[in-house]
Design a protein around this motif. Sequence first.
Motif, PDB file in Angstrom:
ATOM      1  N   ARG A 116       0.554  -1.391   0.102  1.00 56.68           N
ATOM      2  CA  ARG A 116      -0.343   0.020   0.359  1.00 56.68           C
ATOM      3  C   ARG A 116       0.755   1.194   0.199  1.00 56.68           C
ATOM      4  N   ARG A 117       1.801   1.259   0.994  1.00 50.85           N
ATOM      5  CA  ARG A 117       2.907   2.560   1.118  1.00 50.85           C
ATOM      6  C   ARG A 117       3.615   2.616   0.346  1.00 50.85           C
ATOM      7  N   VAL A 118       3.831   1.783  -1.302  1.00 50.19           N
ATOM      8  CA  VAL A 118       4.293   1.766  -2.074  1.00 50.19           C
ATOM      9  C   VAL A 118       3.332   1.767  -3.573  1.00 50.19           C
ATOM     10  N   LYS A 119       2.184   2.220  -3.591  1.00 49.68           N
ATOM     11  CA  LYS A 119       1.244   2.575  -4.394  1.00 49.68           C
ATOM     12  C   LYS A 119       0.721   3.401  -4.063  1.00 49.68           C
ATOM     13  N   ASP A 120       1.267   4.146  -2.989  1.00 49.03           N
ATOM     14  CA  ASP A 120       0.382   5.213  -2.765  1.00 49.03           C
ATOM     15  C   ASP A 120       1.572   6.337  -2.955  1.00 49.03           C
ATOM     16  N   TYR A 121       3.195   5.523  -2.792  1.00 45.06           N
ATOM     17  CA  TYR A 121       4.081   6.919  -3.005  1.00 45.06           C
ATOM     18  C   TYR A 121       4.018   7.438  -4.592  1.00 45.06           C
ATOM     19  N   ILE A 122       3.907   5.780  -5.616  1.00 50.08           N
ATOM     20  CA  ILE A 122       3.442   5.801  -6.721  1.00 50.08           C
ATOM     21  C   ILE A 122       2.871   6.748  -7.513  1.00 50.08           C
ATOM     22  N   HIS A 123       1.805   6.748  -6.971  1.00 45.02           N
ATOM     23  CA  HIS A 123       0.342   7.498  -7.451  1.00 45.02           C
ATOM     24  C   HIS A 123       1.151   9.205  -7.035  1.00 45.02           C
ATOM     25  N   ALA A 124       1.627   9.159  -5.944  1.00 50.78           N
ATOM     26  CA  ALA A 124       1.652  10.567  -5.563  1.00 50.78           C
ATOM     27  C   ALA A 124       2.952  11.453  -6.236  1.00 50.78           C
ATOM     28  N   HIS A 125       4.093  10.369  -6.869  1.00 51.75           N
ATOM     29  CA  HIS A 125       4.640  10.769  -7.936  1.00 51.75           C
ATOM     30  C   HIS A 125       4.922  10.480  -9.378  1.00 51.75           C
ATOM     31  N   ASP A 127       4.805  12.008 -11.370  1.00 51.83           N
ATOM     32  CA  ASP A 127       5.504  13.069 -12.845  1.00 51.83           C
ATOM     33  C   ASP A 127       7.128  12.820 -12.512  1.00 51.83           C
ATOM     34  N   ASP A 128       7.764  11.706 -12.136  1.00 46.96           N
ATOM     35  CA  ASP A 128       8.800  11.400 -11.715  1.00 46.96           C
ATOM     36  C   ASP A 128       9.192  10.430 -12.745  1.00 46.96           C
ATOM     37  N   ARG A 129      10.461   9.863 -12.617  1.00 44.56           N
ATOM     38  CA  ARG A 129      11.147   9.395 -12.925  1.00 44.56           C
ATOM     39  C   ARG A 129      10.938   8.071 -11.485  1.00 44.56           C
ATOM     40  N   ILE A 130       9.997   7.095 -11.947  1.00 40.88           N
ATOM     41  CA  ILE A 130      10.429   6.307 -10.210  1.00 40.88           C
ATOM     42  C   ILE A 130      11.235   5.527 -10.141  1.00 40.88           C
ATOM     43  N   GLU A 131      12.345   5.034  -9.742  1.00 45.27           N
ATOM     44  CA  GLU A 131      13.382   3.704  -9.453  1.00 45.27           C
ATOM     45  C   GLU A 131      13.051   3.292  -8.476  1.00 45.27           C
ATOM     46  N   ARG A 132      13.216   2.354  -9.033  1.00 44.75           N
ATOM     47  CA  ARG A 132      13.471   0.585  -8.154  1.00 44.75           C
ATOM     48  C   ARG A 132      13.853   1.018  -6.645  1.00 44.75           C
ATOM     49  N   ARG A 133      14.768   1.513  -6.427  1.00 46.55           N
ATOM     50  CA  ARG A 133      15.851   1.636  -5.024  1.00 46.55           C
ATOM     51  C   ARG A 133      15.136   2.976  -4.475  1.00 46.55           C
ATOM     52  N   GLU A 134      14.933   3.955  -4.903  1.00 43.82           N
ATOM     53  CA  GLU A 134      14.236   4.817  -4.043  1.00 43.82           C
ATOM     54  C   GLU A 134      13.187   4.122  -2.927  1.00 43.82           C
ATOM     55  N   VAL A 187       4.015  15.251 -16.836  1.00 39.97           N
ATOM     56  CA  VAL A 187       2.787  15.359 -15.756  1.00 39.97           C
ATOM     57  C   VAL A 187       2.812  13.889 -15.683  1.00 39.97           C
ATOM     58  N   ALA A 188       3.284  12.928 -15.889  1.00 39.41           N
ATOM     59  CA  ALA A 188       3.510  11.503 -16.612  1.00 39.41           C
ATOM     60  C   ALA A 188       4.674  11.337 -16.190  1.00 39.41           C
TER      61      ALA A 188
END
Length: 216
Positions: A116-125, A127-134, A187-188
């Motif tokens: 849930r925390r990971v999903k929430d973070y993804i949805h909030a970001h 507009d960023d390039r989301i890395e597995r490491r972060e 935005v995406a």
Amino acid sequence: MEEPARFRAFDLSAWPSLIEQGDEAELRQRIYHLFAAFKFEGGNAESLLIYYHSILQTIYSVLHKRGKYVQEVFAETEALEMALIPKTIRQMEEWAVRVTGVVSRYVKTDEDSIVRRVKDYIHAHLDDRIERRELAELVHLNPAYLSRLFKKETGESLTEYILIQKMKLSQQLLRGSSKPISEIAQVAGYSNLSYFSKAFKKMFNVSPMTYRKGSL
């Protein structure tokens, strides 16, 4: 010197996986079989103590893998009880069932919370390039382990999930806004419009421009 026969059946290698999977029924069966064999083979107090420490080490290992401490899983009275060494085979068996059950249920709940925390973070970001490491750093897990956990819980890899969410957001904006496609791409999380268009078309078999026209 050959190792005493009673130690040959002493194999906890499958226990961490069973605890992580929340398979309490299988854990109980293995515990019952373990101590039935222990009793049959005439295990003594010294070897019972070895069993205790080995089971305890297995518990610590599972929790350490998640950056957790015993105090976070067990209430104070339970933690004190956990530290008391059972004196009989029956007590040890009951103790093993109890502590592995508590940790197994905690791990399952914790895994749900992690996803849930990971999903929430993804949805909030998005507009960023989301890395597995972060994402792994966010939940204090090894990146490879987080990837396996996320796939197990959702049926999708982290990369797939992130891409799908970015494309869903793009769809919504193309349908419901007049923003330029280049702005929607940003935005995406896409700084390159061409790359965004290719990713969109690969997923939906239509370009962003054509999709927008078809939605009007």
